[in-house]
Write a protein that holds these residues in place. Structure first.
Motif, short mmCIF file in Angstrom:
data_model
loop_
_atom_site.label_atom_id
_atom_site.label_comp_id
_atom_site.label_asym_id
_atom_site.label_seq_id
_atom_site.Cartn_x
_atom_site.Cartn_y
_atom_site.Cartn_z
N ALA A 750 0.85 -1.27 0.05
CA ALA A 750 -0.03 0.09 0.13
C ALA A 750 0.85 1.27 0.04
O ALA A 750 0.50 2.29 -0.91
N ASN A 751 1.90 1.30 0.77
CA ASN A 751 2.86 2.53 0.83
C ASN A 751 3.43 2.58 -0.48
O ASN A 751 3.60 3.81 -0.93
N LEU A 752 4.00 1.49 -1.14
CA LEU A 752 4.50 1.40 -2.27
C LEU A 752 3.90 2.03 -3.35
O LEU A 752 4.17 2.96 -4.00
N ILE A 753 2.58 1.84 -3.35
CA ILE A 753 1.43 2.23 -4.53
C ILE A 753 1.41 3.85 -4.20
O ILE A 753 1.12 4.43 -5.18
N ILE A 754 1.12 4.26 -2.85
CA ILE A 754 0.74 5.29 -2.61
C ILE A 754 2.08 6.38 -3.04
O ILE A 754 1.85 7.60 -3.44
N ASN A 755 3.20 5.96 -2.38
CA ASN A 755 4.56 6.85 -2.50
C ASN A 755 5.09 6.71 -3.93
O ASN A 755 5.95 7.73 -4.11
N GLU A 756 5.25 5.68 -4.43
CA GLU A 756 6.36 5.50 -5.39
C GLU A 756 5.63 5.34 -6.88
O GLU A 756 6.46 5.19 -7.73
N MET A 757 4.58 5.07 -6.84
CA MET A 757 3.70 5.04 -8.10
C MET A 757 3.21 6.43 -8.53
O MET A 757 2.23 7.02 -8.08
N TYR A 785 -6.78 -2.43 4.64
CA TYR A 785 -7.71 -2.25 3.75
C TYR A 785 -8.76 -1.12 3.52
O TYR A 785 -9.25 -0.40 2.83
N LYS A 786 -8.89 -0.57 4.99
CA LYS A 786 -9.80 0.85 5.08
C LYS A 786 -8.80 1.66 4.52
O LYS A 786 -9.59 2.85 3.65
#
Length: 814
Positions: A750-757, A785-786
């Motif tokens: 989740a952090n990867l998707i938010i911060n690096e994409m 998931y929330k």
């Protein structure tokens, strides 16, 4: 001026040069003449030199009978420190009130004062901001109103030591109004000190400030002071110097036996315990200079200004309405050019300085990766052009490093930073090549340089080519052997450079004429590609539109811009580009094997309305049943075929997509492997389609090829390629039961998707994937998931799109 004031009061002239010698700003072998001493005494309201000496002796007797007081000592030191601070503050490149505190100096002093250390050093190349950071710390120290004493002065003040002929420790106490014989007792008296500490801080202890014998004497006397006071916890010695000085003279201190605190050095080859600006510090500094700034530029651009010296250059050019929003990938090169113009090309000894720079580069061995020169081999030139050499040292353009061993004298001359080095190499290579940007120059750069150094030398050469009207040679860029990420970097730089040059009002006639023609096929193909797509690439595509392009090339450029809008989920811009593309006649699209307008429009209809355009997919079906023969391999065809393959995923029929790719592999003659850009994206699509079919072995085989390519050439991947790989990595993990789907793994993703994409389409695609596949996790973490659900809905809402479009379908573009 002091010279005029003395003349007006005494009717006697004392020259400016003599005054400089008196105050230590110029070197003098002899004591001042009696005429000078008498004149200066009368200016200070004495009858003459004899009268001055008698009254000073009487004052000395009076002072010696006065009880020495720690508070009085603090007050006297405070006067000197305040004078030094004010002098430095008046010379800062960015006005001192607009500069910021640096966290590193607080951390450094905290560690220094916690340990049993007597002395410490701040060592960094010129322009790292060590002096300004130190001034902020001293300011705060003074405001704390503690019992500590801070005596702060610049190394230029040490000239007075030579003029007075006194010992540095004796001179320092004399400066404070005390004598070493009697008043040193006060410093050692605990009751007098009231637990206060004495900080002796000397700024700019650098060898280029003095002649060799002078600097050696200064170092010896500083070490003597250190040795004398090292057993006293209350005494703290703090020095600042350039990294090269620390390298050359740190051997004089036996670090194992002496309580010196070296700080946190980042590199052994170029030691510095003063870090460059962090992104947060740059933001803070920008807001302090101009609180009205609202938007902030991308991290990849702002990092060019992490060097305080470059930030200072930029500020000087944009004082009136300061903001980094106008900065781009070219700005740092403009700053270096401006520095070289003002500090090297202008003023005294400019020709000598240029000649020396060329001689230094001449001594390097590019083939062996040696980018410094032996001082011994250049010693005759240095003696011949000593003034120019000392000036290059003083401005921080070059530095000396003494790396001698027991068996060999070895002093090296190197450029102070990579920008200065690469600029100098580029100018050297151009002069050797008759100042021509041609295939010979590119072959030399290909032969001797790699990575970031090669890229920077190319950029400097391209800047020169534009300034000298050699734009026609840009088609030769296709001959540069660059990794994909390096090529992407160069293309974005070239777009910024051409746009900026076209925007100037002078010396652009040749450039204007250059754009009054179609862009050559070689240059267009070089600048075009799906892998380059990001926010900055849009500027390059808009620059291409300034050419008088053929209608086919214009359609391709707008296809690229529309693709950027799709990845950014910018529906408004996508609609604008669709209108422009629809304005071309139907015959213009007959030149394309796959109609790019229909491809873009199909994706738009799905994003906007959730509608699948079946008519377009019928056309693609006809394409793979009756493929055109001898398809031309080009970057533009790559983009269109990859767009078509991605859009086919909208059907949610993996076999259809795989059949289309099989036709491309058979008739489109480009290498299809994981290390080629085109092959990477095709294999990425095939992997996901095989997973959708349940053909896990085929999918994993392709994924391992992608993974190997990524690990071997990670630095060569562009941001879009990295994002695409991370997407398939997460998707494969859900199909590989050997991988753990623990809570922390999901949170990490989740952090990867938010911060690096950086691409919104990829982001929402992966959020939707994780939300659709909650059942694959035995104990789905509710908290994670929330957060995923919130970020997904937020991004879709900002884009004005319906969330159910992604949640109801298993496949789409990523």
């Amino acid at each position: 001026m002091l010279e005029n004031q003395i003349l007006e009061k005494t009717k006697q002239r004392v020259s400016e040069t003599t005054l400089k010698r008196i105050y230590g700003f110029a070197y003098s072998k002899f004591n001042p003449s009696m005429f000078t001493l008498n004149t200066l005494s009368r200016y200070c309201d004495y009858e003459g030199w004899d009268d001055f000496c008698k009254k000073q002796e009487a004052e000395s007797v009076k002072q010696s009978s006065t009880t020495v007081d720690w508070d009085l000592l603090k007050a006297n030191a405070g006067k000197i420190t305040s004078f030094t601070l004010q002098a430095i503050k008046n010379k800062t490149g960015v006005p001192y009130p607009q500069t910021i505190r640096r966290q590193f100096i607080d951390d450094h002093f905290a560690a220094f004062l916690r340990g049993s250390y007597t002395a410490t050093v701040f060592a960094a190349p010129a322009g790292y901001g060590k002096t300004v950071a130190l001034c902020h710390w001293i300011d705060e120290k003074i405001q704390q109103n503690s019992h500590d004493i801070v005596l702060f002065f610049s190394s230029s003040a040490l000239m007075n030591v030579f003029l007075s002929g006194r010992d540095l420790n004796d001179w320092m106490l004399g400066l404070l109004g005390y004598s070493i014989e009697e008043d040193i007792v006060a410093l050692l008296d605990v009751k007098q000190r009231k637990e206060g500490r004495f900080f002796l801080i000397v700024d700019g202890v650098d060898e280029h400030m003095f002649k060799n014998d002078q600097f050696q004497l200064i170092m010896n006397q500083l070490i003597d002071i250190f040795s004398f006071y090292q057993s006293h916890e209350w005494f703290k010695l703090v020095l600042t110097m350039r990294s090269s000085t620390w390298i050359n003279y740190s051997h004089m201190i036996e670090m194992e036996q002496s309580p010196w605190f070296e700080g946190f050095f980042s590199s052994h080859s170029q030691p510095s315990n003063v870090p460059l600006f962090s992104v947060q510090e740059i933001k803070e500094l920008c807001l302090k200079i101009n609180p009205a700034i609202k938007n902030f530029i991308a991290v990849n651009v702002v990092e060019n200004f992490n060097h305080p010296l470059y930030f200072q250059f930029y500020y000087k050019q944009h004082k009136k309405n300061f903001s980094l929003n106008d900065a781009d990938h070219v700005s740092v090169y403009e700053l270096i050019s401006n520095f070289v113009l003002n500090k090297v090309y202008m003023g005294q000894y400019s020709a000598d300085k240029i000649y020396l720079i060329q001689a230094i580069v001449e001594q390097m061995s590019f083939a062996n990766g040696v980018f410094e020169a032996s001082k011994l081999k250049l010693i005759n030139l240095i003696k011949q052009y000593s003034h120019a050499y000392l000036e290059l040292l003083s401005i921080g353009f070059i530095r000396e490093l003494n790396t001698s061993s027991d068996f060999e004298y070895r002093t090296l001359i190197e450029f102070s930073n990579d920008h200065f080095l690469e600029f100098s190499i580029s100018r050297y290579l151009l002069r050797k090549n008759d100042n021509l940007f041609n295939i010979d120059l590119i072959n030399i750069i290909n032969q001797y340089f790699t990575g970031e150094r090669k890229l920077s030398i190319l950029k400097w050469s391209i800047i020169y080519a534009i300034k000298s009207g050699q734009q026609e040679s840009f088609q030769l860029l296709s001959q540069t052997r660059l990794a994909t990420s390096e090529k992407s970097n160069l293309i974005i730089f070239l777009g910024d450079l051409l746009e900026k040059e076209l925007g100037t009002l002078k010396d652009t006639e040749t450039l204007i004429q250059y754009f009054k023609q179609d862009c050559s096929d070689e240059l267009f193909d070089y600048l075009f590609g799906l892998e380059f797509i990001n926010n900055d690439y849009a500027k390059t595509l808009h620059t291409l539109l300034k050419f008088e392009l053929s209608e086919k090339k214009t359609i391709l450029v707008y296809t690229g811009l529309a693709t950027i809008s799709i990845l950014r989920l910018d529906i408004n811009k996508l609609e604008d580009y669709l209108k422009i593309m629809s304005g071309f006649g139907a015959t213009n699209y007959f030149e394309f094997s796959v109609n790019p307008l229909k491809c873009i429009n199909t994706i738009y209809q799905y994003l906007k309305y959730g509608v699948v355009n079946k008519e377009f997919f019928k056309e693609l079906t006809r394409f793979y049943f009756r493929p055109p023969l001898n398809l031309e391999a080009s970057a533009s065809n790559d983009l269109i075929f990859l767009l078509a393959a991605h859009s086919l995923k909208l059907c949610n029929r993996p076999l259809k997509t795989l059949r289309f790719i099989a036709v491309l592999e058979k008739y489109y003659h480009l290498p299809n492997n994981a290390t080629s850009v085109y092959g990477f994206f095709l294999n990425r699509i095939k992997t996901e389609e095989y997973l959708a079919l349940g053909e896990i072995k085929k999918a994993m085989s392709l994924y391992f090829e992608l993974d190997e390519a990524y690990r071997k050439t990670e630095g060569a991947f562009t941001p879009l390629m990295i994002t695409s790989f991370n997407c398939i990595k997460i998707i494969v993990s859900f199909n590989n039961r050997q991988l753990s789907l623990a809570d922390d793994t999901l949170e990490e993703w989740a952090n990867l998707i938010i911060n690096e994409m950086d691409y919104k389409l990829s982001r929402v695609y992966m959020f939707a994937f994780l939300l659709r596949n909650q059942n694959a996790v035995k104990h789905p973490p509710e908290k994670v998931y929330k957060h995923i659900s919130y970020m997904f809905l937020k991004t879709m809402s900002e884009a004005g799109l319906r969330p159910d479009i992604f949640l109801k379908q298993n496949s789409f573009i990523s």
